[in-house]
Design a protein around this motif. Structure first.
Motif, short mmCIF file in Angstrom:
data_model
loop_
_atom_site.label_atom_id
_atom_site.label_comp_id
_atom_site.label_asym_id
_atom_site.label_seq_id
_atom_site.Cartn_x
_atom_site.Cartn_y
_atom_site.Cartn_z
N ASP B 19 29.17 21.69 55.83
CA ASP B 19 29.06 20.24 56.06
C ASP B 19 29.81 19.81 57.32
N GLN B 20 29.91 20.71 58.29
CA GLN B 20 30.72 20.40 59.48
C GLN B 20 30.20 19.24 60.32
N PHE B 21 28.91 18.92 60.18
CA PHE B 21 28.38 17.77 60.94
C PHE B 21 28.09 16.57 60.03
N VAL B 22 28.55 16.67 58.80
CA VAL B 22 28.21 15.64 57.81
C VAL B 22 29.45 14.81 57.50
N PHE B 23 29.29 13.50 57.50
CA PHE B 23 30.41 12.62 57.17
C PHE B 23 30.29 12.00 55.79
N THR B 24 29.11 12.12 55.20
CA THR B 24 28.85 11.47 53.91
C THR B 24 29.81 11.96 52.82
N GLU B 94 24.53 7.55 63.75
CA GLU B 94 23.52 7.29 62.72
C GLU B 94 24.18 6.77 61.45
N LYS B 95 25.30 7.37 61.12
CA LYS B 95 26.01 7.00 59.88
C LYS B 95 26.51 5.55 59.97
N ILE B 96 27.13 5.26 61.12
CA ILE B 96 27.69 3.91 61.29
C ILE B 96 26.58 2.85 61.24
N SER B 97 25.44 3.17 61.86
CA SER B 97 24.38 2.16 61.91
C SER B 97 23.71 1.98 60.55
N ALA B 98 23.85 2.97 59.67
CA ALA B 98 23.17 2.87 58.36
C ALA B 98 23.94 1.99 57.38
N ALA B 99 25.24 2.20 57.27
CA ALA B 99 26.04 1.45 56.29
C ALA B 99 27.51 1.60 56.62
N PRO B 100 28.35 0.68 56.11
CA PRO B 100 29.80 0.85 56.37
C PRO B 100 30.30 2.15 55.75
N LEU B 101 31.17 2.83 56.44
CA LEU B 101 31.70 4.10 55.93
C LEU B 101 32.80 3.83 54.90
N ASN B 102 32.83 4.63 53.86
CA ASN B 102 33.96 4.49 52.93
C ASN B 102 35.17 5.25 53.50
N VAL B 103 36.29 5.11 52.80
CA VAL B 103 37.55 5.68 53.33
C VAL B 103 37.45 7.18 53.56
N LEU B 131 35.29 2.58 66.58
CA LEU B 131 34.01 2.74 65.88
C LEU B 131 34.19 2.64 64.37
N LEU B 132 35.33 3.12 63.90
CA LEU B 132 35.59 3.11 62.45
C LEU B 132 36.31 1.84 62.00
N GLU B 133 36.56 0.97 62.96
CA GLU B 133 37.30 -0.27 62.69
C GLU B 133 38.68 0.03 62.09
N ARG B 153 40.12 14.48 42.98
CA ARG B 153 40.11 13.33 42.09
C ARG B 153 40.51 12.05 42.84
N LEU B 154 41.44 12.21 43.76
CA LEU B 154 41.85 11.04 44.54
C LEU B 154 40.83 10.70 45.60
N HIS B 155 40.12 11.70 46.11
CA HIS B 155 39.05 11.40 47.08
C HIS B 155 38.05 10.43 46.47
N ILE B 156 37.71 10.70 45.22
CA ILE B 156 36.71 9.85 44.56
C ILE B 156 37.23 8.43 44.41
N LYS B 157 38.50 8.33 44.03
CA LYS B 157 39.09 6.99 43.88
C LYS B 157 39.17 6.27 45.23
N LEU B 158 39.51 7.03 46.26
CA LEU B 158 39.61 6.43 47.59
C LEU B 158 38.24 5.96 48.07
N ALA B 159 37.24 6.81 47.88
CA ALA B 159 35.90 6.46 48.34
C ALA B 159 35.38 5.23 47.58
N ALA B 160 35.76 5.12 46.32
CA ALA B 160 35.30 3.99 45.51
C ALA B 160 36.14 2.74 45.74
N GLY B 161 37.17 2.85 46.56
CA GLY B 161 38.01 1.69 46.85
C GLY B 161 39.02 1.40 45.75
#
Lengths: 372, 331
Positions: B19-24, B94-103, B131-133, B153-161
């Motif tokens: 996933d080296q080119f993937v930010f999702t 592409e990612k930025i233009s599609a939707a706001p990025l999560n943490v 770019l990431l504000e 487990r914390l990644h999930i919590k962080l991504a979910a805000g």
């Protein structure tokens, strides 16, 4: 002794010397500083070290992720720069007491040592040791201030924004400073250090006008929070050498650090000091408890929070001036104990508390009076 | 641009660096599986070629969904000649233009570009933070670099805000092997506010420092372990109890003084309707008294209670406590 053993010992001595006596891995020099004699001298001493010209010492912070990595990088280098503006600063005031006639000489900023509690971590933009090479400007300013204060004694401190002697093997700054103050009638110099870098001082004619003072802490505190500094024994030995050559020697127990074994450690340290130094010839003693601005506390926390810094072990509460100090009864108890132990060995020496609140001073003083 | 059908087996998935080119984040196909099942794949994915293997650049969820659906091929645009940096930029824009990025997605961006630029913080601050504000500061970059070291487990919590990066940055000085248990204790079993989290982590670190014990040892201590695993209380209650316990452990003498102060003023406060507050940290020798009075009778009641408290020496005891904490050291 075999040749290889001798070489290994020499190498160890060399490494030890480099650890204790600052030796930069990289030198940055402001373009305008290049022609100053001190800059020339320092550069010639380190001709094998990479030397990089820069425009301004103030914007030289390392851009490396990780605060500890950044500090390691910064502290392994040296900047030679020209100081504009304020070269000597009047001490505003101690916490609540006026301190007239006290000045800081800004001969350098930052320090090669790494004392975890150092206020400079919350004060300077970066931690690259920076030496100012425009010495003549500093001395001109000293002459002006001394002339302005001709009617009262004044003191100039050389160890506020850096250790006063940490670079002395590189700059030999102590020589012109001590010589200058030797000729003064009402101005004194204080060189405050955690080093044992006193070789340059010993042959100077100081005329009693230079006080060399050491910050002392028990070896446990030195080892765990005053990194790269001289050991307690080395500091005591250096102080004894200075006292032997007639220098007034000041003892600075500041910051006093609480640890579970503080009583045993500080008592032992005080005994050791007065076993080596002549109490009657001790110039003065100041005591100050560990304190930290919120910014410094946050630096300590982020550097060592998870690594059990002994600085974080005590009951630190926020004082009226915003700084964190140990809970008042703890400070009072520690001051009383230390003063008691000092008085056993040095009954006459002048003792002062520094950066302390009036209530604590009052409580400590009341016990001293009561015990007379 | 030519679209090719690529065998899904030829695309790197689940191998190191796939996933080296993937930010999702999180890397799950989710609802897309049902969507593709219903309406089919609407657009091709973008792949890069690294050492003769295809790496996902755009459309990671589509690839994962197709794999879940056991499809053998996927239509793709192949970036054969682009540099790694060009591919990363393409992926980011592409990612930025599609939707706001999560943490966590922002964290992945910072990590990838940091690796590419060999920790050049100035470049990250200038080119990536805007770019990431994110604030263009070293601290902000360090925080986002640190997030990837945390347990999943914390990644999930962080991504979910559910947690903020500032919360978990409080753990940055812990050793890597200590992160998971400490994070689990304070951010999974407890739910502190930012201020509470700061206080709890600080007190926890300080107790470890004083006791010279590792975080794991303190977490395993009887009382703390019991509090953290008490299933009969709510998360908020647990947070409050753990916080209080840590405060008492961190400040044994101060806690004693606080308790003594509360005991001294409790009856006076009850009788008079006034509130008495010690100075912060019991620094200074004055306390603050506040009154909420709405008629003369209440004023009289408060005045009488104050007079009584002077007579029974309550105030003398309060001021003695403020002077020296009430703990006279031995001579």
């Amino acid at each position: 002794m075999s040749r290889s053993k001798s070489t290994a010992r020499e190498q160890r001595k060399q490494i030890d010397y480099q650890m204790k006596h600052f030796s930069p891995q990289q030198i940055f020099i402001e373009r305008r500083a290049k022609d100053f004699p001190m800059a020339q001298e320092v550069l010639s001493r380190f001709s094998n070290v990479p030397q990089i010209e820069i425009d301004n010492y103030q914007t030289m912070g390392a851009e490396i992720p990780g605060i500890n990595a950044r500090l390691r990088d910064e502290k392994s280098s040296l900047i030679l720069a020209v100081k504009d503006g304020e070269l000597v600063r009047e001490v505003d005031r101690d916490l609540f007491r006026p301190t007239p006639g006290q000045f800081y000489i800004i001969h350098s900023l930052g320090c090669p040592f790494d004392c975890e509690y150092c206020f400079l971590y919350d004060y300077l933009d970066h931690q690259r040791p920076t030496i100012f090479v425009n010495l003549e400007d500093i001395f001109s300013r000293l002459r002006e201030i001394i002339a302005e204060h001709a009617s009262s004694p004044i003191v100039f401190h050389a160890g506020e924004f850096s250790d006063a002697l940490a670079y002395d093997h590189i700059t030999n700054l102590s020589e012109p400073l001590v010589n200058f103050f030797a000729g003064q009638t009402h101005a004194r110099l204080e060189l405050r250090t955690k080093s044992d870098n006193v070789a340059n001082l010993l042959d100077l004619n100081h005329n009693g006008n230079t006080v060399v003072s050491w910050t002392f802490n028990p070896e446990e505190v030195v080892r765990r929070s005053e990194h790269l500094t001289a050991t307690l024994d080395e500091r005591i030995a250096a102080a004894a050498r200075c006292q032997d050559t007639g220098y007034p020697v000041g003892l600075r127990f500041d910051p006093i650090v609480w640890t579970p074994a503080w009583q045993e450690n500080y008592r032992e340290m005080i005994e050791k000091i007065f076993d080596a130094l002549d109490a009657k010839k001790t110039f003065d003693i100041s005591l100050g408890m560990f304190r930290a601005t919120p910014g410094l506390k946050s630096v300590i926390q982020s550097r060592f929070g998870g690594r059990r810094s002994i600085l974080l072990g005590g009951e630190l509460v926020q004082s009226g001036d915003g700084k964190y100090r140990y809970f008042k009864p703890i400070r009072i108890e520690m001051y009383r104990a230390l003063i008691g132990w000092i008085r056993e060995r040095a009954p006459q020496v002048k003792i002062e508390l520094c950066m302390e609140t009036p209530e604590v001073e009052e409580q400590v003083a009341s016990r001293q009076v009561a015990s007379l | 641009m030519r679209i090719e059908n690529i065998a899904i087996n030829d695309i790197a998935i689940d191998t190191p660096g796939w996933d080296q080119f993937v930010f999702t984040y999180p890397l799950k196909a989710g609802k897309l599986i049902a969507a593709i099942q219903t309406v089919g794949l609407q657009q091709p994915v973008t792949l890069a070629v690294v050492e003769n293997r295809f790496y996902i650049v755009l459309g990671v969820k589509r690839v994962l969904a197709c794999r879940e659906l056991s499809r053998s091929e996927i239509p793709a645009i192949i970036r054969r000649t682009d540099s790694a940096e060009a591919v990363l930029w393409l992926s980011l824009h592409e990612k930025i233009s599609a939707a706001p990025l999560n943490v966590m997605e922002k964290s992945r961006v910072i990590v990838r570009f940091s690796e590419l630029w060999q920790n050049d913080l100035a470049a990250l601050r200038e080119k990536i933070c805007p770019l990431l504000e994110l604030p263009p500061t070293i601290e902000s970059i360090e925080t986002y670099l640190f997030l990837t070291k945390l347990p999943e487990r914390l990644h999930i919590k962080l991504a979910a805000g559910e947690l903020t990066p500032v919360h978990v940055a409080l753990l940055s000085s812990f050793r890597h092997d200590e992160l998971e248990p400490v994070a689990e204790a304070f951010f999974v079993k407890c739910q502190p506010s930012m201020q509470e989290a700061r206080e709890m982590i600080e007190n926890f670190s300080s107790v470890c420092a004083r006791e010279e014990c590792r975080p794991g040892e303190l977490l395993a201590s009887d009382k703390l372990n019991a509090l953290l695993n008490d299933s009969a209380i709510t998360t908020r209650e647990r947070t409050a109890k753990v916080r209080e316990w840590l405060h008492t452990q961190r400040f044994p003498l101060l806690s004693k003084t606080e308790k003594a102060f509360r005991a001294l003023v409790a009856s006076l406060e009850k009788k008079s309707g006034i509130s008495i507050h010690p100075p912060r940290g019991f620094e200074g020798d004055t306390c603050q008294v506040s009154m909420k009075l709405s008629n003369e009778a209440e004023v009289e009641k408060a005045a009488a209670a104050l007079r009584q408290s002077l007579a029974d020496k309550t105030w003398g005891k309060i001021f003695a406590l403020l002077r020296d904490g009430g703990f006279e050291s031995p001579e």
